[in-house]
Structure formats: C-alpha cells, structure tokens
Write a protein that holds these residues in place. Structure first.
Motif, PDB file in Angstrom:
ATOM      1  N   LYS A  67      -0.270   6.890   4.226  1.00 47.19           N
ATOM      2  CA  LYS A  67       1.156   7.195   4.359  1.00 47.19           C
ATOM      3  C   LYS A  67       1.790   7.432   2.990  1.00 47.19           C
ATOM      4  N   ASN A  68       1.217   6.843   1.959  1.00 47.94           N
ATOM      5  CA  ASN A  68       1.819   6.903   0.624  1.00 47.94           C
ATOM      6  C   ASN A  68       0.870   7.472  -0.426  1.00 47.94           C
ATOM      7  N   LEU A  69       0.199   8.557  -0.112  1.00 50.55           N
ATOM      8  CA  LEU A  69      -0.744   9.160  -1.063  1.00 50.55           C
ATOM      9  C   LEU A  69      -0.019   9.810  -2.233  1.00 50.55           C
ATOM     10  N   THR A  70      -0.565   9.630  -3.434  1.00 48.55           N
ATOM     11  CA  THR A  70      -0.023  10.305  -4.610  1.00 48.55           C
ATOM     12  C   THR A  70      -0.592  11.725  -4.672  1.00 48.55           C
ATOM     13  N   LYS A  96      -3.391   3.305   7.792  1.00 43.98           N
ATOM     14  CA  LYS A  96      -2.083   3.968   7.896  1.00 43.98           C
ATOM     15  C   LYS A  96      -1.262   3.782   6.630  1.00 43.98           C
ATOM     16  N   GLU A  97      -1.280   2.579   6.072  1.00 46.17           N
ATOM     17  CA  GLU A  97      -0.503   2.300   4.870  1.00 46.17           C
ATOM     18  C   GLU A  97      -1.001   3.112   3.676  1.00 46.17           C
ATOM     19  N   LYS A 146       3.453  19.506   0.490  1.00 48.25           N
ATOM     20  CA  LYS A 146       4.882  19.199   0.646  1.00 48.25           C
ATOM     21  C   LYS A 146       5.700  19.806  -0.479  1.00 48.25           C
ATOM     22  N   GLN A 151      -4.272  11.598  -5.542  1.00 46.96           N
ATOM     23  CA  GLN A 151      -5.108  11.168  -4.425  1.00 46.96           C
ATOM     24  C   GLN A 151      -5.340  12.319  -3.438  1.00 46.96           C
ATOM     25  N   ARG A 152      -4.349  13.179  -3.264  1.00 46.20           N
ATOM     26  CA  ARG A 152      -4.535  14.355  -2.405  1.00 46.20           C
ATOM     27  C   ARG A 152      -5.506  15.341  -3.054  1.00 46.20           C
ATOM     28  N   GLU A 211       1.258  14.991 -10.715  1.00 47.98           N
ATOM     29  CA  GLU A 211       2.628  14.779 -10.246  1.00 47.98           C
ATOM     30  C   GLU A 211       3.568  15.843 -10.802  1.00 47.98           C
ATOM     31  N   ASN A 236      -3.876  17.834   3.012  1.00 45.43           N
ATOM     32  CA  ASN A 236      -4.424  17.202   1.810  1.00 45.43           C
ATOM     33  C   ASN A 236      -5.105  18.218   0.896  1.00 45.43           C
TER      34      ASN A 236
END
Length: 317
Positions: free
Chosen positions: A51-54, A47-48, A252, A57-58, A245, A218
């Motif tokens: 929850k915080n994928l860059t 989950k961790e 999103k 990473q996606r 980035e 993703n």
C-alpha cells in the motif's frame, strides 16, 4: 520464489506458515488456529507493504526476475496465433526487439516490444532488452506493414534503454529512434502502447508514441534510470532512491502529469504473483482502447495524436 529486500517480512511469515502446516501434517497436534493467525498476519503485512511502496521499490518490482516479459504477454494474449516476423531488411534481426502478427479474439494486431532474457544465456542473446538501430528499424518496418493492411499496433515497452555501444552509434542509433518518433506521430493506424516493465530513455519512446499510452501499476517511465541519474549528479549509485523520487517516474506520477492515458492495476505483490490475472487486465485494457480508437476516422486519429504530443510539457515561444 525470489524476494526483494522490502518483501523479507512476507518471506518470514510465509516460512512460518509452511512450518506450521508441516507440524500439523507430521503430528497429532491441532495447529489450525495458529496457522490461521499467521495467514491473517501475512495478509495484513502484504497489504501494508504494497500500500505504501516508494518510487524505488516500484523500480525494483519492475525488474523482478519472475516478472512476465514481452513474449510472455504476447503468447498469453494471442493464445497460439502469434507469428513472429524478423529482420530490418538492412542489417540483421535484432533479438532485443520482437514483433509479429497475432489475434486477440477475432481482431488482428501487430505486436512489437523489447524482450529481455530469463537467464544469463538468454539475457546475452537478447542483449538485456537493449535494442540496436536495426531493432528500431525492424519495429518501424512492422508498423508500416500494419498501416498498409490497416492493422492496429500494440507496443509493449520494457527496456533499460537503447543499446549505448559504439557500433550502435556508428549505425545511427539516434537517427533510428528519431525516425520512429516522427513516423509514429503520423502512422495511419491505431497505436496502443503499454509499459510492462522498465521504460527508460529514448529506447522506450522509440516505440512509445501511441494514441493510448498505459502503464502497469508497478512500472516506471522516464528519461534516465535512477542509478544513472544518481551517478551523474552525485558520482555514486548510493542516491538512487532519492533520484527515483525526484524523477517522478511511477505510473501515478506520469498520470498526474497527464503524460499517460491510464494505469493498469496489478495483483497485490506485483504482476509476477498472478500472471493470468495480469494478462487478463492487459487484454481488457487493449480491447477497451481499440474500441475507443476504432470509432475515429484515420484523419482524426492522426490529428488527435499529433495534438496530444504537441501539448505536452511547458515551453516559451
């Protein structure tokens, strides 16, 4: 199962859990409590991490070798009713672009999408999901057929870009993509587009002009891949994470900029971890979108689609 670099902590815990269960099976030692502790830690870690994928990473998840491809989705959605159609009636049949008729429930759809391969041989056969001009012309032929018989179109986008080879340019790659964009804006039948993996450049837009455009959680959708962007700006692939980035390419980001109409949630860990759940989510999204679009007249449908794309972006007259 293959693991990405950021998933290694999950792999370590899964290996520990496997060993723990093995010890319990092969000996009289009660390891139930230990296994439960590892399972709890594994769930928390998973989950961790997710929850915080860059953004990068996606991108990696969208390329996961176990991720379902276009034909996987089509076969799961149509449950044996899919009939593939071939050829652009001009040059040949492009294996990187697939399409045909199939049913979801009682409703017929024209499915079109890029198909990648599962191993070296099939990747070469499918040209790594990079379509030639005849692929886009085949897609347009199928869309026109769908329009003629009033069948809604579903496009599944998963490509690193249109094929950039010399022979593709000789046969009019740019014109083929531009023609598709033009024709899709005025196609008199509902178009639902879903990014199921990579959505790069004009290769994706060539089948992505939809009334409803959605992305799996993703996936990514942008004008250029992070690696190519990095190589142009910094003459190296080392800055691909920075580029990812900056490009604002995630679902999103695209939703925030009002460039897509919705995000389809994936199972924790990515679409490949629970294919059936992913297929069900996509099926529900298609049904919902079609129900909304089916309430519009064809004139209103086309007018709304044209206005949607005309209002995108910022420009000065």
């Amino acid at each position: 199962m293959e693991y990405l670099d950021f998933e290694l902590p999950i792999k370590e815990l899964e290996d520990q859990l496997t060993k723990c269960k093995l010890i319990g099976e092969e000996s009289d030692v009660d390891v139930t409590e230990t296994c439960q502790q590892i399972e709890s830690k594994l769930e928390h870690t998973r989950k961790e991490i997710f929850k915080n994928l860059t953004a990068w990473q996606r991108v990696q998840l969208s390329r996961h070798p176990s991720r379902p491809y276009t034909l996987d989705f089509i076969k799961a959605l149509t449950k044996g009713t899919f009939m593939e159609l071939h050829g652009d009636r001009t040059v040949k049949d492009d294996k990187a672009m697939v399409g045909g008729l199939g049913k979801i429930g009682d409703q017929s759809f024209m499915f079109i999408g890029q198909q990648k391969g599962y191993n070296t041989k099939t990747r070469q056969y499918r040209n790594f999901g990079m379509s030639n001009p005849e692929g886009y012309r085949k897609a347009l032929r199928l869309m026109k057929m769908a329009e003629k018989f009033q069948i809604p179109v579903v496009t599944l986008i998963d490509t690193p870009g249109a094929y950039p080879g010399l022979e593709a340019e000789e046969r009019g790659q740019g014109e083929a993509i531009a023609r598709n964009i033009l024709e899709m804006t005025r196609l008199r039948t509902p178009i639902i587009s879903i990014v199921i993996g990579e959505g790069a450049s004009g290769g994706a837009v060539g089948i992505g002009v939809g009334d409803k455009v959605m992305m799996l959680e993703n996936t990514w959708y942008t004008v250029i891949s992070p690696e190519s962007c990095s190589s142009i700006l910094w003459r190296s692939w080392e800055y691909k994470e920075v580029a990812a980035e900056a490009l604002k390419l995630t679902a999103k980001d695209m939703s925030r900029q009002k460039l897509i109409d919705g995000i389809i949630k994936e199972p924790l860990g990515g679409a490949h971890t629970d294919r059936e759940k992913t297929y069900k989510s996509v099926e529900m999204a298609i049904k919902k979108a079609y129900k909304e679009l089916g309430e519009l007249s064809l004139d209103k449908l086309v007018k709304q689609r044209m206005e949607k794309y005309a209002n995108m972006g910022v420009f000065k007259g």
